[in-house]
Structures are given as C-alpha cells and as structure tokens.
Design a protein around this motif. Structure first.
Motif, mmCIF file in Angstrom:
data_model
loop_
_atom_site.group_PDB
_atom_site.id
_atom_site.type_symbol
_atom_site.label_atom_id
_atom_site.label_comp_id
_atom_site.label_asym_id
_atom_site.label_seq_id
_atom_site.Cartn_x
_atom_site.Cartn_y
_atom_site.Cartn_z
ATOM 1 N N ARG A 1 0.865 -1.267 0.107
ATOM 2 C CA ARG A 1 -0.131 -0.075 0.012
ATOM 3 C C ARG A 1 0.859 1.461 0.031
ATOM 4 N NH1 ARG A 1 -2.100 0.670 5.572
ATOM 5 N NH2 ARG A 1 0.027 1.447 5.959
ATOM 6 N N ASP A 2 1.769 1.385 0.889
ATOM 7 C CA ASP A 2 2.653 2.564 1.057
ATOM 8 C C ASP A 2 3.621 2.687 -0.092
ATOM 9 O OD1 ASP A 2 1.643 2.794 3.503
ATOM 10 O OD2 ASP A 2 3.383 1.863 4.537
ATOM 11 N N ASP B 1 1.448 4.044 -3.013
ATOM 12 C CA ASP B 1 1.267 5.514 -2.683
ATOM 13 C C ASP B 1 2.365 6.416 -2.959
ATOM 14 O OD1 ASP B 1 -0.490 7.522 -1.613
ATOM 15 O OD2 ASP B 1 0.939 7.750 -0.154
ATOM 16 N N GLY C 1 -1.434 5.503 -5.851
ATOM 17 C CA GLY C 1 -2.436 5.933 -5.092
ATOM 18 C C GLY C 1 -3.634 5.311 -5.111
ATOM 19 N N HIS D 1 -7.089 0.949 4.894
ATOM 20 C CA HIS D 1 -6.820 2.473 4.729
ATOM 21 C C HIS D 1 -6.777 2.880 6.142
ATOM 22 C CE1 HIS D 1 -7.965 6.577 3.992
ATOM 23 N NE2 HIS D 1 -8.794 6.493 5.030
#
Length: 239
Positions: free
Chosen positions: A137-138, A141, A146, A194
């Motif tokens: 996820r990071d 991003d 994103g 999230h």
C-alpha cells in the motif's frame, strides 16, 4: 558526484566482469542505485565482499554519475536482519518488488524508511501477510499509483463495511452489482487497510488478491518471480 556514508541495503548482487560485483541497492536519500563494486571478488579486495548482500544494513560511499556508479566504501551500520524460512522469502519478495517498480535515481520520499520498517517487522515476528500488505500500500502511494481505499469511486460515498465491491485499476472500488466472473472485495477489508488496522484472516486473504491484481496491472501484466516460488506453505502463501 561523490556520496559518503549513505544508509542503504543491497537488493540484489551478481557477478560483473571477472572480479567485480554489480549491486542494486536502495539508499535513503538517492533511492535505488546501481553500483559497481570493482575488484571485490579478488582475494585481497579492500572492500568487504561479505557485507555486500541483502538484509545487511550498510553505510555506502560511491562516486560517479549516470546509471552505474562506483562503490568506494561499505561499512555495516547494524547487524544483519535475522530472517529465516518463509520470512526470508518475503524479504526477497520485497526486494524484487522494489527492483521491478522503482527506477534508479528517484528517492520516492520515505520509501527507504518504509522498506526498512517492513523488514524489521518481519524480523520481529509481526504477522507476515499484513506486514506485506502495508508495505505494498505504502509503496504504491509513494510511486503515485495511490489506491483508493475509503470511498466508492463513482459516487464518492464512504465505503460500507457490509457491502462488496469490484476494484477497477486506476479508478477504485465500485459497488458490486451482481456481475459474474469478477473479483469481489468487502468494504471491511478495504477500510481496514485504509485505517491501518489489521483485519480478519479472511479479509487479509482478500487484500492479498487485490494487491496482487493491482501490482500486476502496474507491471503491465507481468508476474513477479516470487509469486511462483514453491514453498512448503504455498497453500497459505502471503505473497
């Protein structure tokens, strides 16, 4: 350009010409870099070949410009990270992920910190699959991909934990309307990722499928080698 004492870790190393190594490293301030460790395979090399391997935190020095620069110094900044078995496979997966998605010479903000934290979490015995999902996820991003995890992409409404969604790459989650043959993911799983709150085992499995789909999309449909590794626990593989 000359760089001294740069925190870094080796992602991959291979033989280069007769006496050298070609290193792909991730550094704190310069992102992914290609380094030539000249003469390091000689018996009396001044550079410590034994340190130039993955999972060993280093302070590196180099000189040069362009795609490949020359390693000038290497010192251990801490002991090697104690990863064994499945967790070693997961660390190699992280390395391949960074190599395949990150171009040389782009620092990508806090990528080094996220990468080192993920390795440390694996070494500390934190839940393997959840640790990898957080890094994926990071990473996406930081690379500007994103992923949307908090709202329905068409209406903008907050995700319903009890609803099911279809995730459309480059757009986001859309409410599932009964279509057949599509991958569905629960709003609860998306909201957990999230909020950075570890979900149930079933939702972790959904997130694994989601992240693989999104990563493969960014790879142009290609597969990572780590996805095909056969291990005794492949049935519960977290990668």
């Amino acid at each position: 350009m000359r760089v001294e004492a740069q925190p870094a870790l080796v992602l991959h190393a291979r033989s280069y010409r007769e006496t050298s190594l070609l290193l792909e490293c991730l550094s704190r301030d310069h992102g992914r870099i290609g380094l030539v460790a000249r003469g390091v395979r000689r018996e009396k090399s001044r550079l410590p070949r034994g340190l130039l391997q993955p999972l060993q935190p280093l302070n590196l020095g180099w000189v040069g410009n362009g795609e490949l620069v020359t390693l000038t110094s290497a010192e251990a900044s801490a002991g090697p990270l104690p990863l064994r078995g499945e967790r070693l496979y997961s660390a190699m997966y992280l390395n391949e992920l960074v190599l395949r998605l990150c171009a040389r010479g782009d620092p990508h903000g806090d990528l080094f910190g996220h990468y080192l934290l993920c390795l440390q979490r694996l070494a500390d015995g934190e839940p393997e699959g959840w640790t990898l999902r957080r890094f994926e996820r990071d990473l996406m991003d930081l690379l500007g991909y994103g992923i949307v995890l908090d709202r329905e992409c068409r209406s903008g409404a907050d995700l319903d934990a009890d609803a099911e969604y279809v995730y459309v790459p480059d757009a986001g989650p859309q409410v599932w309307r009964g279509e057949n043959g599509v991958f569905r993911i629960s709003g609860a799983a998306l909201r957990a990722l999230h909020a950075d709150v570890m979900p149930s085992a079933a939702h972790c499995a959904e997130l694994r499928r989601l992240m693989r789909m999104l990563l493969q999309h960014q790879l142009g449909g290609a597969y990572l080698n780590a996805w095909a590794l056969s291990t005794p626990s492949m049935a519960r593989s977290e990668r």
